[in-house]
Design an enzyme around this catalytic site. Structure first.
Site, PDB file in Angstrom:
ATOM      1  N   LYS A  96       0.820  -1.218   0.000  1.00 46.04           N
ATOM      2  CA  LYS A  96       0.000   0.000   0.000  1.00 46.04           C
ATOM      3  C   LYS A  96       0.855   1.269   0.000  1.00 46.04           C
ATOM      4  O   LYS A  96       2.058   1.248   0.255  1.00 46.04           O
ATOM      5  CB  LYS A  96      -0.991  -0.038   1.168  1.00 46.04           C
ATOM      6  CG  LYS A  96      -2.126  -1.036   0.878  1.00 46.04           C
ATOM      7  CD  LYS A  96      -3.266  -0.967   1.854  1.00 46.04           C
ATOM      8  CE  LYS A  96      -4.362  -1.965   1.419  1.00 46.04           C
ATOM      9  NZ  LYS A  96      -5.423  -2.099   2.409  1.00 46.04           N
ATOM     10  N   ARG A 128      -3.284 -10.070   5.239  1.00 47.64           N
ATOM     11  CA  ARG A 128      -3.751 -10.133   3.835  1.00 47.64           C
ATOM     12  C   ARG A 128      -2.620  -9.667   2.937  1.00 47.64           C
ATOM     13  O   ARG A 128      -2.260  -8.483   2.951  1.00 47.64           O
ATOM     14  CB  ARG A 128      -5.003  -9.262   3.681  1.00 47.64           C
ATOM     15  CG  ARG A 128      -5.635  -9.324   2.300  1.00 47.64           C
ATOM     16  CD  ARG A 128      -6.887  -8.464   2.239  1.00 47.64           C
ATOM     17  NE  ARG A 128      -7.506  -8.520   0.922  1.00 47.64           N
ATOM     18  CZ  ARG A 128      -7.104  -7.783  -0.116  1.00 47.64           C
ATOM     19  NH1 ARG A 128      -6.086  -6.945   0.005  1.00 47.64           N
ATOM     20  NH2 ARG A 128      -7.711  -7.896  -1.280  1.00 47.64           N
TER      21      ARG A 128
HETATM   22  N1  HH2 Z   1      -7.306  -3.952   1.051  1.00 39.17           N
HETATM   23  C1  HH2 Z   1      -7.659  -4.022  -0.242  1.00 39.17           C
HETATM   24  C2  HH2 Z   1      -8.744  -4.810  -0.647  1.00 39.17           C
HETATM   25  N2  HH2 Z   1      -9.443  -5.533   0.230  1.00 39.17           N
HETATM   26  N3  HH2 Z   1      -9.800  -6.224   2.460  1.00 39.17           N
HETATM   27  C3  HH2 Z   1      -9.471  -6.169   3.753  1.00 39.17           C
HETATM   28  N4  HH2 Z   1     -10.169  -6.892   4.660  1.00 39.17           N
HETATM   29  N5  HH2 Z   1      -8.428  -5.406   4.206  1.00 39.17           N
HETATM   30  C4  HH2 Z   1      -7.682  -4.656   3.360  1.00 39.17           C
HETATM   31  O1  HH2 Z   1      -6.762  -3.952   3.839  1.00 39.17           O
HETATM   32  C5  HH2 Z   1      -8.005  -4.671   1.969  1.00 39.17           C
HETATM   33  C6  HH2 Z   1      -9.094  -5.497   1.544  1.00 39.17           C
HETATM   34  C7  HH2 Z   1      -6.886  -3.253  -1.254  1.00 39.17           C
HETATM   35  O2  HH2 Z   1      -5.808  -3.992  -1.728  1.00 39.17           O
HETATM   36  P1  HH2 Z   1      -5.765  -4.809  -3.108  1.00 39.17           P
HETATM   37  O3  HH2 Z   1      -6.796  -5.886  -3.136  1.00 39.17           O
HETATM   38  O4  HH2 Z   1      -4.376  -5.246  -3.313  1.00 39.17           O
HETATM   39  O5  HH2 Z   1      -6.066  -3.722  -4.216  1.00 39.17           O
HETATM   40  P2  HH2 Z   1      -7.350  -3.313  -5.042  1.00 39.17           P
HETATM   41  O6  HH2 Z   1      -8.389  -2.870  -4.057  1.00 39.17           O
HETATM   42  O7  HH2 Z   1      -6.860  -2.211  -5.932  1.00 39.17           O
HETATM   43  O8  HH2 Z   1      -7.818  -4.518  -5.813  1.00 39.17           O
END
Ligand code: HH2
Length: 305
Positions: free
Chosen positions: A246, A281
């Site tokens: 992030k 995660r």
């Molecule tokens: N962060 C993201 C998505 N889902 N769920 C939880 N529970 N906690 C988090 O911190 C979280 C999440 C964002 O990360 P990512 O899936 O890598 O990116 P994107 O939202 O661009 O798909």
């Protein structure tokens, strides 16, 4: 004993549990429910079937590639695989239901058919998709922004599915505009405890709580939350922490490329592990598993000399 060693031992021997309304890989019957327990921090591998996720967008467009990555995560010891079809990165626009279904459901079905010893989680903000994914073999629902309405509450409660309740006020499209808090830790803690009470009252059997790093929060907010994780574990539910790649890591390290932020992600998540997180995660499951194995060995006897 050194305080750090004592903390490490406590974190890696702590037992975490989730209750389900149905059997899941590794669960035991417990009263009318099925209980999964694990010790120390577990890993939730990220499987984003999105064209626009901030670090891995477009990589898993093909089902074969998604399954191949899932298999490496299972081999590396992931406890949960988190399947998502809508990016929640700052500025992301909502995806229509039919498109999100097209991205998520075939992968959930294929993962369920593999019968691997891993939980399948669906990362969605739409109740109809949560319902469909649970019917297709998903075991839990990851809710960024929490239980926004009766429909999502019912989708989880009717099935007996645990919910991961992740703090986000507002919408991804606008969440970074003027995010402000009087006391970010107290406000996130109060929101999480309210969400947990709501979920349990509605019949959801168990919850994970997540401070939502980067969701309407700048680097200083995220660092305050990370320093205060013990206040969140004290709420009495397993804590999920997701800092993988992030922007805060980029801001600290001066690294613009999200894919080059795994070393910082490992450092952030080791801290979260030490502070009692039950689930981390992450994109880079094998790298995190290796780091956790070294800490586990330091905490206890380690491999034979
Ligand atoms: N962060 C993201 C998505 N889902 N769920 C939880 N529970 N906690 C988090 O911190 C979280 C999440 C964002 O990360 P990512 O899936 O890598 O990116 P994107 O939202 O661009 O798909």
């Amino acid at each position: 004993m050194e305080p750090l060693l004592a903390s490490l031992q406590a974190a890696f021997s702590a037992e975490h549990r989730l209750d389900f309304g149905y059997p899941v890989p590794g669960s035991q019957p417990s009263a009318a429910l099925h209980r999964l327990t694990w010790r120390g921090p577990g890993l939730m591998g990220i499987l984003n079937r999105t064209p626009d996720s901030f670090s891995d967008g477009g990589e898993l467009a093909s089902l074969e590639r998604a399954l191949a990555l899932a298999e490496t995560m299972v081999r590396a010891g992931a406890l949960v695989l988190d399947v998502g079809g809508e990016s929640t990165r700052p500025g992301a626009q909502p995806v229509p239901l039919a498109e999100e279904e097209r991205r998520v459901l075939p992968l959930v079905e294929a993962l369920a058919a593999r019968g691997w010893p891993v939980l399948i989680s669906v990362d969605t903000r739409k109740a109809p998709l949560a319902r469909a994914a649970l019917a297709s073999g998903a075991h839990l629902v990851n809710l960024v922004g929490g239980l926004r309405g009766q429909d999502m509450l019912a989708a989880c409660a009717e099935r007996g599915a645990p919910a991961a309740l992740c703090h986000l006020i507002g919408e991804p499209a606008t969440m970074q505009r003027g995010a402000s808090y009087q006391d970010v830790l107290a406000e996130v803690s109060a929101w999480l405890s309210g969400q947990a009470a709501l979920a349990l009252r509605a019949g959801i059997p168990s919850v994970l709580l997540d401070p939502g790093l980067g969701f309407g929060k700048g680097a200083a907010h995220n660092l305050t939350l990370l320093r205060g994780l013990r206040e969140l574990t004290a709420l009495g539910h397993p804590l999920l922490v997701g800092g993988s790649r992030k922007g805060t890591i980029g801001a600290i390290a001066g690294e613009k490329d999200p894919k080059a932020r795994d070393p910082g992600s490992v450092a952030l998540h080791l801290w979260a592990a030490l502070e009692g997180a039950a689930l981390l995660r992450v994109h880079a499951v094998a790298e995190h598993a290796q780091a956790l194995a070294v800490w586990r060995a330091l905490a206890f006897s380690g491999p034979a000399a």
